[in-house]
Design an enzyme around this catalytic site. Structure first.
Site, PDB file in Angstrom:
ATOM      1  N   SER A  64     -16.275 -24.518   5.297  1.00  0.00           N
ATOM      2  CA  SER A  64     -17.336 -25.053   6.397  1.00  0.00           C
ATOM      3  C   SER A  64     -18.383 -25.557   5.257  1.00  0.00           C
ATOM      4  CB  SER A  64     -17.596 -23.181   7.182  1.00  0.00           C
ATOM      5  OG  SER A  64     -16.817 -23.452   8.234  1.00  0.00           O
ATOM      6  N   ARG A 155      -5.994 -16.066   5.140  1.00  0.00           N
ATOM      7  CA  ARG A 155      -6.912 -16.630   5.489  1.00  0.00           C
ATOM      8  C   ARG A 155      -6.785 -17.733   5.400  1.00  0.00           C
ATOM      9  NH1 ARG A 155     -10.763 -14.756  10.211  1.00  0.00           N
ATOM     10  NH2 ARG A 155     -12.184 -16.332  10.481  1.00  0.00           N
ATOM     11  N   ARG A 187      -9.162  -8.580   2.750  1.00  0.00           N
ATOM     12  CA  ARG A 187     -10.698  -9.457   3.008  1.00  0.00           C
ATOM     13  C   ARG A 187     -11.717  -8.751   4.734  1.00  0.00           C
ATOM     14  NH1 ARG A 187     -10.487 -15.730   3.261  1.00  0.00           N
ATOM     15  NH2 ARG A 187     -12.596 -14.877   4.805  1.00  0.00           N
ATOM     16  N   ARG A 193     -18.953 -10.720   7.597  1.00  0.00           N
ATOM     17  CA  ARG A 193     -20.466 -11.042   7.229  1.00  0.00           C
ATOM     18  C   ARG A 193     -20.955 -10.691   8.591  1.00  0.00           C
ATOM     19  NH1 ARG A 193     -18.373 -17.218   7.571  1.00  0.00           N
ATOM     20  NH2 ARG A 193     -16.962 -17.594   9.449  1.00  0.00           N
ATOM     21  N   ALA A 264     -20.699 -18.276  -0.816  1.00  0.00           N
ATOM     22  CA  ALA A 264     -22.535 -16.683   0.095  1.00  0.00           C
ATOM     23  C   ALA A 264     -21.632 -15.524   0.576  1.00  0.00           C
ATOM     24  CB  ALA A 264     -23.834 -17.153  -0.409  1.00  0.00           C
ATOM     25  N   ASP A 265     -21.620 -16.712   1.703  1.00  0.00           N
ATOM     26  CA  ASP A 265     -21.511 -15.947   3.216  1.00  0.00           C
ATOM     27  C   ASP A 265     -20.641 -14.820   3.604  1.00  0.00           C
ATOM     28  OD1 ASP A 265     -18.881 -17.243   3.849  1.00  0.00           O
ATOM     29  OD2 ASP A 265     -19.757 -18.166   5.060  1.00  0.00           O
ATOM     30  N   ARG A 266     -19.401 -14.912   2.966  1.00  0.00           N
ATOM     31  CA  ARG A 266     -19.051 -13.200   2.771  1.00  0.00           C
ATOM     32  C   ARG A 266     -18.872 -12.331   1.277  1.00  0.00           C
ATOM     33  NH1 ARG A 266     -15.495 -13.083   7.492  1.00  0.00           N
ATOM     34  NH2 ARG A 266     -15.411 -14.484   8.468  1.00  0.00           N
TER      35      ARG A 266
END
Length: 515
Positions: A64, A155, A187, A193, A264-266
């Site tokens: 994504s 995942r 995770r 997030r 970055a997002d997680r």
């Protein structure tokens, strides 16, 4: 009202790939009368969303973050994974000034070097080869206490696949005669997030205090115990790895901590837990004053710690180009993909551009989205339809997360439900666009839900795919589709449909030619 705008709407169906085979294909087997008719009757094409076409290594599945960066940039953007692979291969990684200084500082003061990150060959948030290179860098520079805190994947990789990675690192530490795996955790806890701080707290306590629900002599034993409890890699509960006689690997003042995730997002939440003085997600029992905390890439502009690989800036992305031409734009999604239609789509720029509005719909608070496959799509669609009819926006960019978020659970029936929900949403969006005399592009950022079982292992397929994604045009222009496109062709396609000039930085080509 002559000022009423006829919007161009880009609808991104996250994780909605194209695969001809019906077996384990939640998209093909779902009842999707609306998408079926659009595919039969409207101009359409298939576009590439993985590998070299999006700046990833050849054959690497799309994701994504990468998808949205390419969608917004209008050019292939070489991703952190590719960049880091190159740095390691050419040797520059081992002389990176930020990383070497942090290790040297720990060596000089006799402190530990802690390395944490997603120990996975998935290549989405991290790559274990990069973590291996970091272990080697630390050992080469004389670090004597090297502790690896392994977040487990399951995942972006098969649900139970961590053992080979743990064995690989155990062997490496044995070969070095120095360092060890100090903790393992899924995770689900370490990389949340969605502000589920109760999860993050378990990871934080494990890392800072070497405190976890379970303990094992070695990492593989810890993993096998988790499997015996029914936990897959993603959900492995906090496990301290410590054999009799080994020093504990809690984090102490003056230690160095290097976070090896590149996406970055997680990585943001747990990083803020470590470094923000005003952190209030939960009460931290132990706050560590590190000698150095290094983030591999920049997780957010407001996280003020050293960064080994700062971002290369992109100019004249789609959003910026619209601003320069006084156009209005709206970005809209649920929590899970909000960063993607804003930060990532804007090429890593956090602040909205002038004329850019944003709407965030809260994702449902469920443990996993197979429990609510429709997610918040009804509210999202209602707000989207209202924005289309408002006459306020030249461009609207929307992401529906369902195909991806439910696809990740590996639950086939839930994924079918998610896809059927989307079909109903698309029907409403098409009607709204036609009523506003606007234009609509429907596409995806990568595949997922079209492959719900791994034919090789027989396990649930929870990861993305490398398959192409659809691109469909609905609107008031007669257009002809071009074959052989990729995600970075979408921004130039949109500008061309709006009869706007395409900036020279955008090397993509329009995929719908106005006849």
């Amino acid at each position: 009202m002559s000022s009423t705008k006829k919007p161009l709407v880009l609808t991104i169906l996250d994780g909605y790939g194209h695969r001809e085979e019906q077996q384990d294909n939640a998209i093909l087997n779902a009842k999707t009368p609306v998408m079926d008719v659009l595919w039969q009757q409207q101009p359409h094409t298939l576009i590439a969303a993985s590998g070299l076409d999006v700046g990833l290594p050849d054959g690497q599945m799309g994701n994504s973050e990468v998808g949205h960066v390419n969608l917004g940039a209008g050019r292939i953007v070489y991703q952190d994974l590719t960049r880091l692979d190159k740095e390691i291969k050419e040797g520059d990684f081992f002389t990176n000034p930020t990383l070497t200084a942090a290790v040297d500082n720990a060596v000089k003061t006799g402190k530990a070097v802690h390395i944490m990150g997603l120990l996975s060959a998935g290549g989405v948030h991290s790559h274990e080869d990069h973590i291996m290179a970091m272990v080697e860098l630390a050992a080469k520079r004389g670090a004597t206490a090297i502790y690896l805190h392994a977040f487990l994947d399951g995942r972006d990789t098969p649900p139970r696949s961590a053992e080979s990675s743990l064995k690989r690192f155990t062997a490496k530490f044995a070969e070095l005669g120095n360092g060890r795996i100090a903790s393992i955790i899924g995770r689900y806890y370490a990389m949340d997030r969605d502000n589920r701080w109760d999860r993050v707290q378990l990871a934080y306590d494990l890392l800072t205090q070497a405190k976890g629900e379970f303990t094992a002599d070695n990492a593989v034993a810890g993993l096998q115990a988790a499997y015996a409890r029914g936990e897959n890699d993603e959900f492995v509960k906090p496990t301290v790895i410590q054999a009799t006689g080994e020093a504990d690997a809690a984090m102490n003042e003056g230690d160095t901590l290097i976070f090896m995730n590149f996406r970055a997002d997680r990585a943001r939440q747990i990083t803020r837990t470590f470094v923000n003085a005003d952190f209030d997600g939960f009460k931290r029992d132990k706050v560590v004053n590190f000698g150095d905390f290094i983030m591999l890439t920049e997780y957010a502009a407001d996280i003020k710690v050293a960064c080994a690989y700062p971002p290369a800036s992109l100019t004249n992305t789609f959003g910026e180009w619209l601003m320069k031409h006084d156009k209005t734009q709206l970005r809209i999604s649920e929590t899970e993909k909000y960063a993607h239609v804003t930060f990532f789509y804007n090429g890593g720029v956090e602040e909205p551009f002038k004329g850019e509005d944003r709407i965030l719909i809260n994702s449902p608070k469920v443990a996993t989205y197979d429990l609510q496959p429709e997610m918040s799509s009804a509210e999202l669609t209602e707000k989207l339809v209202s924005a289309i009819g408002s006459g306020k926006y030249d461009v609207i960019i929307c992401n529906y997360p369902n195909g991806d978020m439910v696809g990740h659970t590996g639950d086939y029936d839930a994924a079918v439900k998610a896809v059927e929900t989307l079909d109903n949403c698309i029907e409403q969006v098409v009607a709204a666009v036609k009523a506003a005399d606007g234009q609509l592009l429907i596409t995806a950022d990568h595949g997922n839900a079209e492959q719900m079982r791994d034919p090789a292992t027989g396990q649930a397929h929870t990861a993305h795919t490398s398959l192409p994604v659809p691109l469909i045009y609905v609107g008031n222009k007669a257009v002809k589709a071009v074959e052989g496109g990729k995600l970075s062709d979408i921004a130039p396609t949109m500008l061309s449909l709006m009869e706007m000039e395409i900036p020279q930085e955008m090397t993509g080509k329009p995929l719908f030619i106005v006849e």
